[in-house]
Design an enzyme around this catalytic site. Structure first.
Site, short mmCIF file in Angstrom:
data_model
loop_
_atom_site.label_atom_id
_atom_site.label_comp_id
_atom_site.label_asym_id
_atom_site.label_seq_id
_atom_site.Cartn_x
_atom_site.Cartn_y
_atom_site.Cartn_z
CD GLU A 30 13.65 0.93 10.42
OE1 GLU A 30 13.74 1.71 11.05
OE2 GLU A 30 13.28 -0.20 10.96
CE LYS A 47 -2.35 3.01 2.09
NZ LYS A 47 -1.57 4.33 1.72
CB THR A 75 0.87 6.46 10.52
OG1 THR A 75 0.89 7.13 10.05
CG2 THR A 75 0.09 5.41 9.92
CB CYS A 127 13.22 8.97 8.05
SG CYS A 127 14.56 9.08 7.01
P1 NAD Z 1 2.39 8.59 7.17
O1 NAD Z 1 3.10 7.87 8.21
O2 NAD Z 1 1.49 9.99 7.04
O3 NAD Z 1 2.07 7.55 6.15
C1 NAD Z 1 2.66 6.55 5.56
C2 NAD Z 1 2.07 5.16 5.05
O4 NAD Z 1 1.14 4.89 6.01
C3 NAD Z 1 1.25 5.88 3.65
O5 NAD Z 1 0.96 5.02 2.87
C4 NAD Z 1 -0.51 5.94 4.50
O6 NAD Z 1 -0.88 5.79 3.34
C5 NAD Z 1 -0.62 4.38 5.18
N1 NAD Z 1 -1.53 4.72 6.20
C6 NAD Z 1 -1.64 6.20 6.99
N2 NAD Z 1 -2.48 5.66 8.15
C7 NAD Z 1 -2.85 4.86 8.57
C8 NAD Z 1 -2.92 3.19 8.97
N3 NAD Z 1 -3.77 4.02 10.25
N4 NAD Z 1 -2.34 2.09 8.92
C9 NAD Z 1 -1.85 1.90 7.22
N5 NAD Z 1 -1.22 2.88 7.11
C10 NAD Z 1 -1.95 4.48 6.98
O7 NAD Z 1 3.96 9.41 6.46
P2 NAD Z 1 4.63 10.07 5.38
O8 NAD Z 1 3.68 11.77 5.56
O9 NAD Z 1 3.77 9.49 4.17
O10 NAD Z 1 5.72 9.87 5.53
C11 NAD Z 1 6.59 10.70 5.96
C12 NAD Z 1 7.55 10.02 7.02
O11 NAD Z 1 8.34 9.06 6.92
C13 NAD Z 1 8.29 11.26 7.59
O12 NAD Z 1 7.63 10.93 9.15
C14 NAD Z 1 9.21 10.19 7.30
O13 NAD Z 1 10.45 10.83 8.25
C15 NAD Z 1 8.80 8.90 7.26
N6 NAD Z 1 10.06 8.17 7.32
C16 NAD Z 1 10.87 7.34 7.47
C17 NAD Z 1 11.94 6.37 7.20
C18 NAD Z 1 12.58 5.70 7.59
O14 NAD Z 1 13.45 4.78 7.39
N7 NAD Z 1 12.89 5.78 8.79
C19 NAD Z 1 11.87 6.98 5.79
C20 NAD Z 1 11.06 8.18 5.49
C21 NAD Z 1 9.93 8.18 5.35
#
Ligand code: NAD
Length: 522
Positions: free
Chosen positions: A283, A207, A264, A318
């Site tokens: 992550e 997803k 999330t 991130c």
């Molecule tokens: P997000 O948490 O809004 O969404 C991430 C994913 O989770 C999306 O596909 C979203 O549709 C899905 N999602 C949202 N709610 C959900 C739920 N209740 N159940 C299951 N899936 C759900 O994050 P974003 O805005 O897409 O990405 C940015 C974030 O990702 C930042 O916080 C960034 O630091 C983090 N990030 C972390 C790493 C790492 O390796 N630690 C790498 C890249 C990004």
């Protein structure tokens, strides 16, 4: 058909960068944008599906093609078909050499189609096309190659058991993996999840983030072309709260691999075990501290690196070093360097040339980040550079790289993950204070120090609570180095490297009773 023409042109090499907007737009115009989920190596009939809310491109505000949202019935279908494919051994029982060839071919096709994938990502999430094609696509392909090379090297262990038993421990794929990805490095985000999971023999339901679903869908189609059997990789598009959550909770999903925000991530940890126990890897976000300390032999280079890392990808990384901690006597010099190089950090039209910085992912983010900066200055922070939206392309979502000094350590800017091009600067007198400040965060993704004083570097490394620690150089992009956070940044599992591969297997213990028995009555 049009995509095939484009691919043939690109088979030798992707287009590195565009000299003018018209060239970029001509390619964008030719693309067939995927608009519906991919299940069983086919596009899902969108007849009964709703469209997701339309999104504006952060590049120039144009409306992006509609995406048809998957629903619970589609998730059920994707998971159950993936489960059947897994139990039939459609993928895991192929010879390691065959599976390796498929993953290697996925890398080849990703590179061959990098132009179209990266044009989609550029318009969807605003990152400079040239960076997407030269970095993200290259690294994503490298990730598939790296994990492909491990497929025929998976080994078990012989276990000398007591008495008349011998045994061994073997690695077995987990089953159906739910992969949930963010949008900030679209191709790499999916590669980090898919490559090890598929290499280990799992079937996957992905997803992708709502903001970057097009390239994920197109890549799944390329994976089928590379020889991945039907139902081994399925992509269901939809909102996280509905489709994502339902997938994570699904009783027939064997494991969940998530990357995204900490908020999330916490929800995912809770919901994953709603109907059954399953391994979960999360992550999440970061608010990483970089310490410029006494003995930093090349201050200019260190500051340039921190700025490059925190402003790169418009700050939407991130492990961006968004908190800069400086030994007090070095502050004036650091400030001069930052102001001096600020002219090199300007957002540009991401479609053309080779700019460092493009747009933010959404118009909403411009307002959100501006509000955080204003609150911080109201609370007494000094604006050193930037601090406002930028007018780059009419209708686009751009924000100036911004640096603030004297930031309140417990204010929102210091504590929240801004996920934008904003650097907060703090000063300290003692190393212990620097370590305490570095640890004053619920996040624990990365931390770094710049100094030639080995003892101080090691004391910092030992003292900071973070999943990744960098000494005299921010980040370690090599695919072989595991990457992942602690605290609210992750649950200690890793992406990349062998750790990421290990988490894609369960282990099974098998024993044989070797006792020689007298023949029984026949
Ligand atoms: P997000 O948490 O809004 O969404 C991430 C994913 O989770 C999306 O596909 C979203 O549709 C899905 N999602 C949202 N709610 C959900 C739920 N209740 N159940 C299951 N899936 C759900 O994050 P974003 O805005 O897409 O990405 C940015 C974030 O990702 C930042 O916080 C960034 O630091 C983090 N990030 C972390 C790493 C790492 O390796 N630690 C790498 C890249 C990004």
């Amino acid at each position: 058909m049009r995509n095939q023409t484009l691919a043939r042109k690109e088979e030798s090499q992707a287009i590195d960068s565009f000299d003018d907007v018209a060239q970029f737009e001509a390619i964008a115009e030719q693309l067939v944008w995927p608009q519906t989920s991919w299940v069983g190596n086919a596009w899902v009939d969108c007849g009964t599906q709703q469209t997701m809310p339309l999104r504006r491109s952060p590049v120039d505000g144009r409306i992006l093609p509609a995406l048809f949202e998957g629903d619970m019935a589609l998730v059920d279908d994707a998971v159950s078909q993936a489960r059947s494919a897994f139990h039939r051994g459609d993928w895991a029982h192929l010879s390691p050499a065959s599976r390796k060839q498929v993953l290697l071919q996925m890398a080849v096709l990703l590179e061959a189609h990098a132009t179209e994938l990266c044009v989609m990502d550029c318009l969807s999430m605003g990152k400079p096309y040239a960076r997407l094609v030269q970095q993200d696509a290259v690294k994503a392909a490298e990730c598939f190659r790296w994990f492909a090379e491990w497929i025929d090297k998976v080994q078990g262990e012989y276990v000398p058991a007591n008495g008349e038993r011998i045994g061994w421990v073997e690695k077995t794929p987990l089953g159906v993996v739910a992969a949930i990805t963010p949008w900030n490095y679209p191709l790499e985000n999916i590669a980090w999840k898919l490559a090890p999971a598929l290499a280990a023999g799992n079937c996957v339901v992905l997803k992708p983030a709502e903001q970057s679903s097009y390239s994920a869908l197109r890549f799944a189609q390329l994976a089928a072309q590379a020889g991945l059997p039907a139902h081994v990789l399925n992509v269901v598009v939809g909102s996280g709260e509905t489709v994502g959550q339902y997938l994570v909770e699904h009783p027939d999903v064997s494991a969940v691999f998530f990357t995204g925000s900490s908020r999330t991530g916490r929800t995912v940890c809770n919901s994953a075990s709603r109907h059954r126990i399953k391994p979960v890897s999360v992550e999440c976000g970061g608010k990483s501290p970089a310490l410029i300390w006494h003995g930093c032999s090349n201050l200019q280079e260190a500051v340039e690196e921190v700025c490059g890392r925190v402003f790169g990808n418009a700050g939407q990384t991130c492990n961006a070093p968004s908190r800069l901690i400086v030994a007090r006597p070095l502050l004036d010099q650091v400030r001069q360097i930052i102001v001096g190089i600020s002219g090199t950090h300007v957002p540009c039209d991401p479609r053309v040339g080779r700019p460092q910085h493009g747009a933010l992912c959404s118009h909403f983010d411009v307002e959100r980040i501006d509000a955080l900066v204003r609150t911080a200055t109201d609370e007494g922070a000094e604006l050193w550079v930037g601090g406002s939206p930028a007018d780059v392309v009419p209708g686009g979502a751009y924000y100036l790289p911004t640096v603030l000094g004297n930031v309140a350590p417990h204010g929102a800017l210091a504590q929240q993950e801004v996920f934008g091009p904003v650097l907060s600067v703090f000063t300290v007198d003692h190393l212990d204070d620097a370590i305490a400040l570095a640890n004053d965060s619920r996040y624990a993704l990365a931390a770094g120090i710049y100094t030639d004083h080995l003892g101080d570097a090691l004391a910092f490394q030992r003292g900071v609570y973070a999943g990744n620690v960098y000494i005299n150089g921010w980040g370690m992009d090599d695919i072989s180095v595991p990457f992942g956070g602690l605290g609210d940044s992750g649950n200690g599992t890793k992406d990349k490297g062998l750790r990421a591969f290990e988490k894609c297997f369960a282990s099974r213990s098998i024993t044989i009773c070797t006792k020689r028995r007298a023949p029984g009555p026949t």
